[in-house]
Motif scaffolding. Structure first.
Motif, PDB file in Angstrom:
ATOM      1  N   GLN A  68      -0.437  24.822  59.759  1.00 46.54           N
ATOM      2  CA  GLN A  68      -0.984  23.461  59.717  1.00 46.54           C
ATOM      3  C   GLN A  68      -0.259  22.600  58.680  1.00 46.54           C
ATOM      4  N   ARG A  69       0.114  23.220  57.557  1.00 51.25           N
ATOM      5  CA  ARG A  69       0.882  22.488  56.541  1.00 51.25           C
ATOM      6  C   ARG A  69       2.209  22.020  57.125  1.00 51.25           C
ATOM      7  N   GLY A  70       2.855  22.870  57.918  1.00 52.33           N
ATOM      8  CA  GLY A  70       4.113  22.489  58.552  1.00 52.33           C
ATOM      9  C   GLY A  70       3.959  21.309  59.495  1.00 52.33           C
ATOM     10  N   PHE A  71       2.901  21.340  60.312  1.00 54.62           N
ATOM     11  CA  PHE A  71       2.637  20.207  61.208  1.00 54.62           C
ATOM     12  C   PHE A  71       2.321  18.944  60.401  1.00 54.62           C
ATOM     13  N   TYR A  72       1.450  19.082  59.414  1.00 58.39           N
ATOM     14  CA  TYR A  72       1.012  17.933  58.619  1.00 58.39           C
ATOM     15  C   TYR A  72       2.178  17.272  57.888  1.00 58.39           C
ATOM     16  N   ASN A  73       3.049  18.095  57.313  1.00 62.63           N
ATOM     17  CA  ASN A  73       4.186  17.567  56.554  1.00 62.63           C
ATOM     18  C   ASN A  73       5.399  17.242  57.426  1.00 62.63           C
ATOM     19  N   LYS A  74       5.240  17.432  58.715  1.00 65.13           N
ATOM     20  CA  LYS A  74       6.248  17.052  59.715  1.00 65.13           C
ATOM     21  C   LYS A  74       7.574  17.787  59.573  1.00 65.13           C
ATOM     22  N   TRP A  75       7.508  19.071  59.191  1.00 64.13           N
ATOM     23  CA  TRP A  75       8.717  19.906  59.247  1.00 64.13           C
ATOM     24  C   TRP A  75       8.585  21.015  60.278  1.00 64.13           C
ATOM     25  N   LEU A  76       7.446  21.058  60.959  1.00 69.71           N
ATOM     26  CA  LEU A  76       7.254  22.014  62.042  1.00 69.71           C
ATOM     27  C   LEU A  76       6.936  21.246  63.318  1.00 69.71           C
ATOM     28  N   PHE A  77       7.699  21.528  64.350  1.00 68.11           N
ATOM     29  CA  PHE A  77       7.511  20.881  65.647  1.00 68.11           C
ATOM     30  C   PHE A  77       7.540  21.940  66.742  1.00 68.11           C
ATOM     31  N   ILE A  78       6.850  21.703  67.819  1.00 67.80           N
ATOM     32  CA  ILE A  78       6.928  22.564  68.995  1.00 67.80           C
ATOM     33  C   ILE A  78       7.507  21.712  70.112  1.00 67.80           C
ATOM     34  N   ASN A  79       8.603  22.169  70.683  1.00 68.73           N
ATOM     35  CA  ASN A  79       9.253  21.430  71.759  1.00 68.73           C
ATOM     36  C   ASN A  79       8.478  21.675  73.057  1.00 68.73           C
ATOM     37  N   PRO A  80       7.786  20.650  73.578  1.00 69.71           N
ATOM     38  CA  PRO A  80       6.970  20.856  74.789  1.00 69.71           C
ATOM     39  C   PRO A  80       7.797  21.153  76.033  1.00 69.71           C
ATOM     40  N   ASP A  81       9.062  20.755  76.038  1.00 69.11           N
ATOM     41  CA  ASP A  81       9.910  21.040  77.196  1.00 69.11           C
ATOM     42  C   ASP A  81      10.255  22.528  77.284  1.00 69.11           C
ATOM     43  N   ALA A 123       4.438  31.909  58.441  1.00 73.07           N
ATOM     44  CA  ALA A 123       3.688  32.464  57.316  1.00 73.07           C
ATOM     45  C   ALA A 123       4.562  33.348  56.430  1.00 73.07           C
ATOM     46  N   PHE A 124       5.539  34.029  57.023  1.00 70.57           N
ATOM     47  CA  PHE A 124       6.442  34.880  56.240  1.00 70.57           C
ATOM     48  C   PHE A 124       7.359  34.028  55.358  1.00 70.57           C
ATOM     49  N   ASN A 125       7.956  33.000  55.945  1.00 66.31           N
ATOM     50  CA  ASN A 125       8.940  32.182  55.228  1.00 66.31           C
ATOM     51  C   ASN A 125       8.334  31.078  54.362  1.00 66.31           C
ATOM     52  N   TYR A 126       7.142  30.612  54.720  1.00 69.44           N
ATOM     53  CA  TYR A 126       6.494  29.521  53.991  1.00 69.44           C
ATOM     54  C   TYR A 126       5.039  29.879  53.711  1.00 69.44           C
ATOM     55  N   ILE A 132       7.095  29.590  47.471  1.00 69.85           N
ATOM     56  CA  ILE A 132       7.360  28.722  48.616  1.00 69.85           C
ATOM     57  C   ILE A 132       8.685  28.016  48.376  1.00 69.85           C
ATOM     58  N   THR A 133       9.543  28.061  49.352  1.00 65.89           N
ATOM     59  CA  THR A 133      10.806  27.350  49.254  1.00 65.89           C
ATOM     60  C   THR A 133      10.674  26.018  49.974  1.00 65.89           C
ATOM     61  N   LYS A 134      11.580  25.099  49.678  1.00 70.14           N
ATOM     62  CA  LYS A 134      11.547  23.806  50.358  1.00 70.14           C
ATOM     63  C   LYS A 134      11.775  24.038  51.844  1.00 70.14           C
ATOM     64  N   PRO A 135      10.842  23.602  52.677  1.00 71.69           N
ATOM     65  CA  PRO A 135      10.969  23.874  54.110  1.00 71.69           C
ATOM     66  C   PRO A 135      12.102  23.116  54.773  1.00 71.69           C
ATOM     67  N   LYS A 136      12.694  23.766  55.746  1.00 68.49           N
ATOM     68  CA  LYS A 136      13.628  23.114  56.642  1.00 68.49           C
ATOM     69  C   LYS A 136      12.838  22.800  57.899  1.00 68.49           C
ATOM     70  N   THR A 137      13.317  21.906  58.701  1.00 67.24           N
ATOM     71  CA  THR A 137      12.623  21.609  59.956  1.00 67.24           C
ATOM     72  C   THR A 137      12.691  22.826  60.861  1.00 67.24           C
ATOM     73  N   ILE A 138      11.560  23.194  61.404  1.00 65.55           N
ATOM     74  CA  ILE A 138      11.476  24.326  62.311  1.00 65.55           C
ATOM     75  C   ILE A 138      11.033  23.806  63.671  1.00 65.55           C
ATOM     76  N   VAL A 139      11.760  24.167  64.681  1.00 69.38           N
ATOM     77  CA  VAL A 139      11.401  23.811  66.051  1.00 69.38           C
ATOM     78  C   VAL A 139      11.170  25.104  66.812  1.00 69.38           C
ATOM     79  N   VAL A 140       9.979  25.283  67.318  1.00 68.05           N
ATOM     80  CA  VAL A 140       9.692  26.457  68.124  1.00 68.05           C
ATOM     81  C   VAL A 140      10.209  26.170  69.520  1.00 68.05           C
ATOM     82  N   ALA A 141      11.212  26.901  69.925  1.00 74.92           N
ATOM     83  CA  ALA A 141      11.823  26.673  71.236  1.00 74.92           C
ATOM     84  C   ALA A 141      12.110  28.000  71.907  1.00 74.92           C
ATOM     85  N   ARG A 142      11.222  28.410  72.734  1.00 70.39           N
ATOM     86  CA  ARG A 142      11.279  29.660  73.503  1.00 70.39           C
ATOM     87  C   ARG A 142      10.772  30.760  72.690  1.00 70.39           C
TER      88      ARG A 142
END
Length: 142
Positions: A68-81, A123-126, A132-142
């Motif tokens: 949820q922190r990833g979604f809230y801070n806009k560094w986690l996205f799920i590609n709906p396609d 949860a493992f990486n962040y 906690i390290t500074k997050p990179k953008t994560i896109v869940v794709a497949r």
């Protein structure tokens, strides 16, 4: 679970030959079941994959909060396609009124399994607890 893990190894080797693949399994996969001579994690390692996990799973609330922190801070996205089932699982996974935790289902591939699988690498990486390290953008794709 072991048969499924062996099937996953075959599928990944066929679909991603020569690629670096990192698995973030449920920590309980390090235990051999009574029906299996090898643990799921041993099978993944034996196939030559990098496997990252902690000795125990994070608290469910910490895992969900990390996501949820990833979604809230806009560094986690799920590609709906590429991940419509992941989106569907997020939308349909309810909480139990008895335990105040996400519902669990017995059938493999259910919404809780898909959400767990997507959550473990985050949860493992962040983690919520620990370094906690500074997050990179994560896109869940497949």
């Amino acid at each position: 679970a072991t048969e499924y893990t062996e099937w996953v190894v075959e599928q990944v080797k066929e679909k991603y030959p020569g690629h670096r693949v990192i698995f973030y399994p449920d920590s309980s996969g390090d235990n051999a079941s009574s029906n299996a001579s090898k643990s799921d994690i041993a099978i993944l390692k034996g196939a030559g994959y990098e496997v990252r996990f902690h000795p125990t799973n994070p608290f469910i609330s910490d895992r969900i909060n990390a996501v949820q922190r990833g979604f809230y801070n806009k560094w986690l996205f799920i590609n709906p396609d590429y991940c419509p089932e992941t989106i569907d699982s997020r939308l349909r996974h309810a909480y139990s009124k008895l335990t105040n935790k996400p519902e669990k289902f017995a059938q493999p591939g259910s919404v809780d399994d898909r959400n767990d699988a997507a959550d473990y690498p985050i949860a493992f990486n962040y983690p919520i607890r620990g370094k906690i390290t500074k997050p990179k953008t994560i896109v869940v794709a497949r």
